[in-house]
Write an enzyme that holds these catalytic residues in place. Structure first.
Site, PDB file in Angstrom:
ATOM      1  N   ASN A  50     -23.790 -44.906  42.322  1.00  0.00           N
ATOM      2  CA  ASN A  50     -23.476 -46.329  42.342  1.00  0.00           C
ATOM      3  C   ASN A  50     -21.979 -46.489  42.095  1.00  0.00           C
ATOM      4  OD1 ASN A  50     -23.178 -49.063  41.982  1.00  0.00           O
ATOM      5  ND2 ASN A  50     -24.700 -49.248  40.356  1.00  0.00           N
ATOM      6  N   ASN A  71     -14.974 -48.162  50.417  1.00  0.00           N
ATOM      7  CA  ASN A  71     -15.629 -48.988  51.423  1.00  0.00           C
ATOM      8  C   ASN A  71     -16.844 -49.740  50.897  1.00  0.00           C
ATOM      9  OD1 ASN A  71     -16.375 -49.641  54.385  1.00  0.00           O
ATOM     10  ND2 ASN A  71     -18.171 -48.502  53.657  1.00  0.00           N
ATOM     11  N   SER A 114     -10.466 -57.685  53.406  1.00  0.00           N
ATOM     12  CA  SER A 114     -11.018 -58.529  54.450  1.00  0.00           C
ATOM     13  C   SER A 114     -10.018 -59.624  54.775  1.00  0.00           C
ATOM     14  CB  SER A 114     -12.333 -59.166  54.000  1.00  0.00           C
ATOM     15  OG  SER A 114     -12.764 -60.161  54.921  1.00  0.00           O
ATOM     16  N   TYR A 150     -16.795 -63.536  47.558  1.00  0.00           N
ATOM     17  CA  TYR A 150     -16.368 -62.439  48.442  1.00  0.00           C
ATOM     18  C   TYR A 150     -14.861 -62.506  48.685  1.00  0.00           C
ATOM     19  CZ  TYR A 150     -16.514 -59.242  52.454  1.00  0.00           C
ATOM     20  OH  TYR A 150     -16.315 -58.194  53.315  1.00  0.00           O
ATOM     21  N   ALA A 209     -12.545 -63.868  46.825  1.00  0.00           N
ATOM     22  CA  ALA A 209     -11.833 -63.535  45.598  1.00  0.00           C
ATOM     23  C   ALA A 209     -11.835 -62.027  45.348  1.00  0.00           C
ATOM     24  CB  ALA A 209     -12.446 -64.273  44.415  1.00  0.00           C
ATOM     25  N   SER A 210     -12.976 -61.382  45.606  1.00  0.00           N
ATOM     26  CA  SER A 210     -13.045 -59.934  45.395  1.00  0.00           C
ATOM     27  C   SER A 210     -12.123 -59.194  46.348  1.00  0.00           C
ATOM     28  CB  SER A 210     -14.490 -59.439  45.555  1.00  0.00           C
ATOM     29  OG  SER A 210     -14.920 -59.490  46.905  1.00  0.00           O
ATOM     30  N   LYS A 211     -12.052 -59.650  47.590  1.00  0.00           N
ATOM     31  CA  LYS A 211     -11.203 -58.980  48.571  1.00  0.00           C
ATOM     32  C   LYS A 211      -9.724 -59.284  48.339  1.00  0.00           C
ATOM     33  CE  LYS A 211     -14.531 -56.913  50.736  1.00  0.00           C
ATOM     34  NZ  LYS A 211     -14.656 -55.445  50.711  1.00  0.00           N
ATOM     35  N   ILE A 226     -16.612 -58.449  62.601  1.00  0.00           N
ATOM     36  CA  ILE A 226     -17.017 -57.207  63.243  1.00  0.00           C
ATOM     37  C   ILE A 226     -18.364 -57.414  63.952  1.00  0.00           C
ATOM     38  CG2 ILE A 226     -17.555 -54.778  62.893  1.00  0.00           C
ATOM     39  CD1 ILE A 226     -14.624 -55.569  62.338  1.00  0.00           C
TER      40      ILE A 226
END
Length: 248
Positions: free
Chosen positions: A64, A91, A143, A156, A158-160, A189
């Site tokens: 993990n 990734n 991203s 998402y 914020a994390s990227k 994609i």
């Protein structure tokens, strides 16, 4: 060309999608590939069999990426079995999309843990190895929504965006020791999900992309290949948008 000949590479979240294509592309170019994912299953077994046809010493490690202790155990295993790591591709990632007013705290936390904490974990675990080598390439998957934002993806995005800031900062910390750190920001994609869209919606989506097509996992894998290789030895701290121009 075998531009990764004799190099050792690790790809997290490698069993499917972009991770899988990246692992195969690296092996095709001569690398020994280690890939991780949550658990051993049919997908990981099939990929490992394909990798070993090209790179017999490749391996899979069930782990993990969001768990610090498990990540440190992966680093120990890589050090013991391979003695070095030349390219690290972070990734692993998930989405839990929703408008902010409907988003649950658990969905915010989980996305941050998997997407951003995993990058911290793997860099923390493997940078010491690269420092001793005085070499290495770290490739973090961001991203375009981390650059431009997107409604319904506050967590998402914020994390990227965090991955982008992290990558730039780490590049400054380790550049003097020959280690490079860059981020790839994929656009939309093509996938089974996009192919299932109504034709009108799909055509509208494509019309917003200057190159008039969706991206593929191979587009991203080839960019990772370039960044992992010596062809990019003077590139660090960059965010490469692989998006057909949609972020222009």
């Amino acid at each position: 060309m075998n531009i990764l000949k004799d190099k050792i590479a690790l790809v997290t979240g490698g069993s499917r999608g972009i991770g899988r294509r990246t692992a195969l592309t690296f092996a095709e170019e001569g690398a020994t590939v280690i890939f991780t994912d949550l658990q051993e299953n049919e997908a990981s077994a099939e990929l490992l069999a394909e990798l070993r046809k090209m790179s017999p010493k490749s391996c899979f490690i069930a782990s993990n990426a969001a768990d610090y202790d498990q990540t440190m155990a992966v680093a120990e295993q890589v050090q013991k079995e391979y003695g070095r790591l030349d390219a690290l591709v972070n990734n692993a990632g998930i989405t839990r999309d929703n408008l902010l007013l409907r988003m649950q705290p658990k969905d915010w936390d989980l996305v941050m843990e998997v997407n951003l904490r995993s990058v911290f974990n793997y860099c923390k675990a493997f940078v010491p190895m690269m420092l001793k080598q005085r070499s290495g390439s770290i490739i973090n998957t961001a991203s375009v929504v981390g650059v431009n934002g997107n409604a319904g993806q506050c967590n998402y995005s914020a994390s990227k965006a965090g991955i982008i800031g992290f990558s730039k900062s780490l590049a400054k910390e380790v550049g003097s020791r020959g280690i490079r750190c860059n981020a790839i920001a994929p656009g939309l994609i093509e996938s089974a999900m996009t192919q299932a869209m109504p034709k009108e919606a799909h055509d509208k989506w494509l019309a917003e992309i200057p190159l008039r097509r969706g991206g593929t996992d191979l587009d991203i894998a080839r960019t990772s290949l370039f960044l992992a290789s010596d062809l990019s030895e003077y590139i660090t701290g960059q965010v490469i948008c692989v998006d057909g121009g949609v972020s222009l």
